[in-house]
Design a protein around this motif. Sequence first.
Motif, PDB file in Angstrom:
ATOM      1  N   LEU A  46      36.462  38.484 -50.205  1.00  0.00           N
ATOM      2  CA  LEU A  46      35.839  38.714 -51.510  1.00  0.00           C
ATOM      3  C   LEU A  46      34.592  37.853 -51.507  1.00  0.00           C
ATOM      4  O   LEU A  46      34.673  36.614 -51.530  1.00  0.00           O
ATOM      5  CB  LEU A  46      36.774  38.314 -52.646  1.00  0.00           C
ATOM      6  CG  LEU A  46      37.932  39.258 -52.920  1.00  0.00           C
ATOM      7  CD1 LEU A  46      38.969  38.615 -53.829  1.00  0.00           C
ATOM      8  CD2 LEU A  46      37.415  40.558 -53.528  1.00  0.00           C
ATOM      9  N   HIS A  47      33.422  38.484 -51.443  1.00  0.00           N
ATOM     10  CA  HIS A  47      32.174  37.766 -51.259  1.00  0.00           C
ATOM     11  C   HIS A  47      31.497  37.498 -52.597  1.00  0.00           C
ATOM     12  O   HIS A  47      31.138  38.419 -53.323  1.00  0.00           O
ATOM     13  CB  HIS A  47      31.242  38.558 -50.342  1.00  0.00           C
ATOM     14  CG  HIS A  47      30.036  37.784 -49.933  1.00  0.00           C
ATOM     15  ND1 HIS A  47      30.080  36.825 -48.956  1.00  0.00           N
ATOM     16  CD2 HIS A  47      28.770  37.798 -50.404  1.00  0.00           C
ATOM     17  CE1 HIS A  47      28.878  36.292 -48.811  1.00  0.00           C
ATOM     18  NE2 HIS A  47      28.071  36.867 -49.684  1.00  0.00           N
ATOM     19  N   CYS A  48      31.334  36.236 -52.905  1.00  0.00           N
ATOM     20  CA  CYS A  48      30.597  35.782 -54.088  1.00  0.00           C
ATOM     21  C   CYS A  48      31.221  36.250 -55.404  1.00  0.00           C
ATOM     22  O   CYS A  48      30.608  36.993 -56.182  1.00  0.00           O
ATOM     23  CB  CYS A  48      29.127  36.177 -54.004  1.00  0.00           C
ATOM     24  SG  CYS A  48      28.260  35.294 -52.691  1.00  0.00           S
ATOM     25  N   ASP A  61      43.618  44.235 -54.397  1.00  0.00           N
ATOM     26  CA  ASP A  61      43.793  45.565 -53.790  1.00  0.00           C
ATOM     27  C   ASP A  61      42.543  45.990 -53.027  1.00  0.00           C
ATOM     28  O   ASP A  61      42.626  46.475 -51.898  1.00  0.00           O
ATOM     29  CB  ASP A  61      44.122  46.604 -54.856  1.00  0.00           C
ATOM     30  CG  ASP A  61      45.518  46.457 -55.451  1.00  0.00           C
ATOM     31  OD1 ASP A  61      46.349  45.698 -54.890  1.00  0.00           O
ATOM     32  OD2 ASP A  61      45.775  47.100 -56.489  1.00  0.00           O
ATOM     33  N   ALA A  62      41.388  45.791 -53.642  1.00  0.00           N
ATOM     34  CA  ALA A  62      40.124  46.204 -53.014  1.00  0.00           C
ATOM     35  C   ALA A  62      39.885  45.461 -51.706  1.00  0.00           C
ATOM     36  O   ALA A  62      39.333  46.024 -50.753  1.00  0.00           O
ATOM     37  CB  ALA A  62      38.959  45.975 -53.973  1.00  0.00           C
ATOM     38  N   ALA A  63      40.320  44.195 -51.653  1.00  0.00           N
ATOM     39  CA  ALA A  63      40.085  43.363 -50.468  1.00  0.00           C
ATOM     40  C   ALA A  63      41.265  43.393 -49.496  1.00  0.00           C
ATOM     41  O   ALA A  63      41.258  42.654 -48.509  1.00  0.00           O
ATOM     42  CB  ALA A  63      39.800  41.927 -50.883  1.00  0.00           C
ATOM     43  N   PHE A 101      32.100  43.198 -52.293  1.00  0.00           N
ATOM     44  CA  PHE A 101      31.002  42.531 -52.983  1.00  0.00           C
ATOM     45  C   PHE A 101      31.106  42.850 -54.472  1.00  0.00           C
ATOM     46  O   PHE A 101      30.484  43.791 -54.948  1.00  0.00           O
ATOM     47  CB  PHE A 101      29.654  43.003 -52.429  1.00  0.00           C
ATOM     48  CG  PHE A 101      29.434  42.704 -50.983  1.00  0.00           C
ATOM     49  CD1 PHE A 101      28.840  41.518 -50.602  1.00  0.00           C
ATOM     50  CD2 PHE A 101      29.832  43.614 -50.003  1.00  0.00           C
ATOM     51  CE1 PHE A 101      28.632  41.229 -49.252  1.00  0.00           C
ATOM     52  CE2 PHE A 101      29.625  43.326 -48.664  1.00  0.00           C
ATOM     53  CZ  PHE A 101      29.031  42.136 -48.287  1.00  0.00           C
ATOM     54  N   PRO A 102      31.889  42.072 -55.227  1.00  0.00           N
ATOM     55  CA  PRO A 102      32.059  42.367 -56.651  1.00  0.00           C
ATOM     56  C   PRO A 102      30.757  42.231 -57.436  1.00  0.00           C
ATOM     57  O   PRO A 102      29.851  41.496 -57.063  1.00  0.00           O
ATOM     58  CB  PRO A 102      33.078  41.324 -57.123  1.00  0.00           C
ATOM     59  CG  PRO A 102      33.802  40.935 -55.889  1.00  0.00           C
ATOM     60  CD  PRO A 102      32.759  40.970 -54.803  1.00  0.00           C
ATOM     61  N   LYS A 103      30.722  42.955 -58.558  1.00  0.00           N
ATOM     62  CA  LYS A 103      29.591  42.893 -59.464  1.00  0.00           C
ATOM     63  C   LYS A 103      29.780  41.710 -60.416  1.00  0.00           C
ATOM     64  O   LYS A 103      30.840  41.078 -60.423  1.00  0.00           O
ATOM     65  CB  LYS A 103      29.524  44.210 -60.259  1.00  0.00           C
ATOM     66  CG  LYS A 103      29.259  45.403 -59.374  1.00  0.00           C
ATOM     67  CD  LYS A 103      29.322  46.688 -60.171  1.00  0.00           C
ATOM     68  CE  LYS A 103      29.117  47.865 -59.216  1.00  0.00           C
ATOM     69  NZ  LYS A 103      29.498  49.125 -59.805  1.00  0.00           N
TER      70      LYS A 103
END
Length: 114
Positions: free
Chosen positions: A10-12, A34-36, A107-109
Amino acid sequence: MQIQVLKSKLHCVTVTDANLQYIGSITIDEDLMDAANMIAGEKVQIVDNNNGERFETYIIKGDRGSGCICLNGAAARKVQIGDTVIIISYAIMDFEEAKTFKPTVVFPKPGNKL
């Protein structure tokens, strides 16, 4: 031969809470988990972009859709709410498998949303 490689990241993401009184771990929004491709109890490395801290802990599920990134227990002393962190998990695999393995990088918002 087996080697350890990046499995997921999970980046940043932004630290939303720090709870010194909790026993320990990092609470992560279940949607982000889940996404990662991360699971509860998985060992992760936390890298704080604001202060350079690097440490390890394990994941517990946070409320789905909450955007929660909460450092618990002693780890709460290593971050500040609002810090940007990278959450990294690794896998041990056969050297040949590792050559073609593709890690999951998210890359979450803003607000730790997908």
